[in-house]
Every structure is written in structure tokens, then in C-alpha cells.
Write an enzyme that holds these catalytic residues in place. Structure first.
Site, PDB file in Angstrom:
ATOM      1  N   ASP A 143     -30.224  27.977 -47.873  1.00  0.00           N
ATOM      2  CA  ASP A 143     -29.081  27.252 -47.298  1.00  0.00           C
ATOM      3  C   ASP A 143     -29.550  25.973 -46.613  1.00  0.00           C
ATOM      4  OD1 ASP A 143     -30.294  28.198 -44.986  1.00  0.00           O
ATOM      5  OD2 ASP A 143     -28.872  29.834 -44.727  1.00  0.00           O
TER       6      ASP A 143
ATOM      7  N   LYS B 137     -24.853  27.876 -48.464  1.00  0.00           N
ATOM      8  CA  LYS B 137     -24.395  29.236 -48.168  1.00  0.00           C
ATOM      9  C   LYS B 137     -23.098  29.180 -47.380  1.00  0.00           C
ATOM     10  CE  LYS B 137     -26.475  31.601 -44.786  1.00  0.00           C
ATOM     11  NZ  LYS B 137     -27.585  32.293 -44.136  1.00  0.00           N
TER      12      LYS B 137
ATOM     13  N   ASP C 195     -37.337  31.080 -45.657  1.00  0.00           N
ATOM     14  CA  ASP C 195     -36.308  30.936 -44.624  1.00  0.00           C
ATOM     15  C   ASP C 195     -36.945  31.185 -43.263  1.00  0.00           C
ATOM     16  OD1 ASP C 195     -33.799  30.354 -43.677  1.00  0.00           O
ATOM     17  OD2 ASP C 195     -32.786  32.025 -44.651  1.00  0.00           O
TER      18      ASP C 195
HETATM   19  C1  R5P Z   1     -29.225  31.473 -40.904  1.00  0.00           C
HETATM   20  O1  R5P Z   1     -28.677  30.667 -41.584  1.00  0.00           O
HETATM   21  C2  R5P Z   1     -30.673  31.823 -41.052  1.00  0.00           C
HETATM   22  O2  R5P Z   1     -31.422  30.713 -41.404  1.00  0.00           O
HETATM   23  C3  R5P Z   1     -30.891  32.943 -42.051  1.00  0.00           C
HETATM   24  O3  R5P Z   1     -30.604  32.476 -43.355  1.00  0.00           O
HETATM   25  C4  R5P Z   1     -29.996  34.093 -41.751  1.00  0.00           C
HETATM   26  O4  R5P Z   1     -29.950  34.328 -40.390  1.00  0.00           O
HETATM   27  C5  R5P Z   1     -30.472  35.322 -42.453  1.00  0.00           C
HETATM   28  O5  R5P Z   1     -29.598  36.363 -42.149  1.00  0.00           O
HETATM   29  P1  R5P Z   1     -29.423  37.580 -43.147  1.00  0.00           P
HETATM   30  O6  R5P Z   1     -30.787  38.072 -43.500  1.00  0.00           O
HETATM   31  O7  R5P Z   1     -28.633  38.585 -42.365  1.00  0.00           O
HETATM   32  O8  R5P Z   1     -28.654  37.075 -44.328  1.00  0.00           O
END
Ligand code: R5P
Length: 290
Positions: free
Chosen positions: A166, A189, A215
Site C-alpha cells: 500500500d 489498499k 511492509d
Molecule cells: C498499515 O497500513 C500498515 O502499514 C500495515 O500494512 C498494516 O498495519 C498491516 O495490518 P494487517 O497485517 O492486519 O493487514
């Protein structure tokens, strides 16, 4: 002295060694009513670093810090620094629904009343550019494990293409790609709930290529699972995952594997079985400058 909590001694031991400082351990006891007893080693020197990640039960950890910090001051500590490799509440950075507290602001402000410096790694800086926007200027220090992850990935998967799921991940992916001399791209996203996300994979031909998703954190893993499925549907030869913060709540890990992810790597900012990159030197270098 470097103080750590009894359940988080591995990174602390490495960091104390890097810094050449003695290490002390804060022990805890949970009373039957849910309150916590916090016991610090005594005596304490005037300069103390507390290492405490705020992953998993962040509210308990916050209360433990709010007890330990003034106790340390009361026993003569003049300069008190918090190293929170994972800083909780950073994702609640706007009033998403009317009346919702912007916790990022309030938790950051609260910590900065107790500590002279708050050092963290890859905090979720999305709608703010710097911790200076939520703490008194210069009190918050944000480091990044992205370059280390990028170099690690380049060795593990030569020629990989790095994909950030994202827009927020763009900052970390770009830095990792630069350090590892890798190609990169970033998707989009939309989040509908804790575990409901919709991913738009970047316009990129991944047929036959090794994709590594990068990420800042994996919590439920749904963001990475969505991106991994897209990459495999588009013909990627393999999909691996690397994150700074290995929260991996609930079934995140098995669900990622079930989605076809091959390797899962993380930094040891959060202790986890996927830890592959050590941030002790990154922290030590920054702490020596403070
Ligand atoms: C939020 O945008 C962060 O960068 C992560 O992509 C997010 O927190 C990941 O969360 P999850 O593993 O619950 O999808």
C-alpha cells in the site's frame, strides 16, 4: 545502564553488548485483580535506557512503563530514555469515525512526559511526516530497519522485485530497494475493517519473477495475504515476505503460508520465530549519538 523487562532480554543483551553498558532486568508480577507489581534493580545510575517494545498487550506494557519511569526518577535517574522498537498506537492517526480519539497523538504525548527521548524503529508515520508532530521537538527519534531488510533480501533472493502492498509502505520499500539495489513498486489498499482489506497490485509484470513483499508490520497478515495472492495470480515464480515488526496476530502466520508465501522474515524489533535481521547495531549507533 540498559534496563529491559523480564520477557524481552534477547535484544537487550545484544544491545547492552553493542553499547558496552551493564544490563538490568525489571521483573513483574500480576496480582489476582490484574494489577501489576513492577520491580526495578537498585541502585540505578543517573543515565538509564529502558528497552521496551509495545507489541502485544500494549496497554499492559504502557502501564508498566508509566510505573517504572517515575520510580526510576525517584531513585535518582536524571536522564531517562525509552527505546521502544515497536511503538504502539501509531496507526490510529486520524479521526476515522466521528468522536474517535486520535490515539497516536495522545500516547506519544503521554510517553514524552515520562522520557527525555523516545527512540523507535519504523513507526507508522503515514499521515504525519515526523514524530515531532506528536511529541515535543527532537524528543522522538525514528530509525528504520528498511535498509538492512533490503540488503538481506538482496542476498537471499538476488534479482527480486520488492513490492509494498500500500501507499504507506512506499517509504520503507524505496529505502530497502535503494540499499539492496532492487527494483520496486507499490500497490494500493482500501481497508474495510480489522481483517477486511482490498488490494490493488501495482501495474508490474511479475510473471516468472521472485516477488518479496515488504511492509512495516504484519498484524493480522491480511494486507500481505491479499498482495501475495495477487502476485501469484499474476504469475510470480515465488512470493516471500519481510517486515520490520512481526506482530503476526492470530492465524496470520499459517494463513500467509496457506496463501502460498514461501519465506517469512522479520527484524528482531519484535521477538518472533521469523526474526532474521538484528537491529542491535542500528539502535546502538543511534543511542551513541544521543
Ligand atoms: C498499515 O497500513 C500498515 O502499514 C500495515 O500494512 C498494516 O498495519 C498491516 O495490518 P494487517 O497485517 O492486519 O493487514
Amino acid at each position: 545502564m540498559l534496563l529491559c523487562f523480564d520477557d524481552e532480554q534477547d535484544l537487550a543483551t545484544r544491545l547492552a553488548r553493542e553499547l558496552g553498558r551493564p544490563m538490568g532486568v525489571i521483573t513483574r508480577h500480576r496480582f489476582p485483580d490484574g494489577e501489576t507489581r513492577v520491580v526495578l534493580p537498585k541502585p540505578l545510575p543517573s543515565d538509564v535506557i529502558v528497552l521496551r517494545g509495545m507489541q502485544h498487550q500494549p496497554n499492559d506494557r504502557l502501564v508498566e512503563l508509566l510505573i517504572a519511569a517515575p520510580a526510576a526518577r525517584g531513585w535518582g535517574v536524571r536522564h531517562l530514555m525509552l527505546v521502544a522498537p515497536y511503538l504502539a498506537y501509531m496507526r490510529q492517526d486520524m479521526e476515522f469515525t466521528p468522536g474517535e480519539a486520535v490515539s497516536q497523538r495522545h500516547i506519544a504525548a503521554l510517553l514524552s512526559t515520562q522520557f527525555d527521548r523516545v527512540v523507535t524503529v519504523d513507526p507508522h508515520l503515514h499521515r504525519i511526516a515526523s514524530l515531532d508532530e506528536v511529541m515535543p521537538r527532537g524528543r522522538g527519534v525514528a530509525l528504520s530497519a528498511a535498509a538492512q531488510l533490503g540488503r538481506f533480501i538482496a542476498v537471499q533472493v538476488p534479482g527480486a522485485v520488492l513490492v509494498g502492498p500500500d501507499e504507506e509502505s512506499g517509504q520503507w520499500v524505496a529505502e530497502a530497494a535503494r540499499a539492496g539495489k532492487l527494483e520496486h513498486a507499490v500497490g494500493r489498499k482500501v481497508r474495510f475493517g480489522d481483517t477486511q482489506v482490498q488490494l490493488a497490485f501495482p501495474e508490474l509484470d511479475v510473471r516468472g519473477r521472485s516477488v518479496v513483499l515488504l511492509d512495516d508490520m504484519a498484524s493480522t497478515g491480511r494486507t500481505l495475504i491479499g498482495a501475495a495472492r495477487e502476485a501469484l495470480e499474476r504469475g510470480a515464480a515465488s512470493v516471500d515476505v519481510a517486515v520490520t515488526h512481526a506482530l503476526f496476530n492470530g492465524d496470520a502466520l499459517p494463513a500467509l503460508r496457506a496463501a502460498g508465501v514461501r519465506h517469512i522474515w522479520s527484524s528482531n524489533a519484535v521477538p518472533h520465530e521469523t526474526n532474521a535481521v538484528c537491529i542491535a547495531e542500528l539502535l546502538a549507533t543511534a543511542l551513541r549519538r544521543k
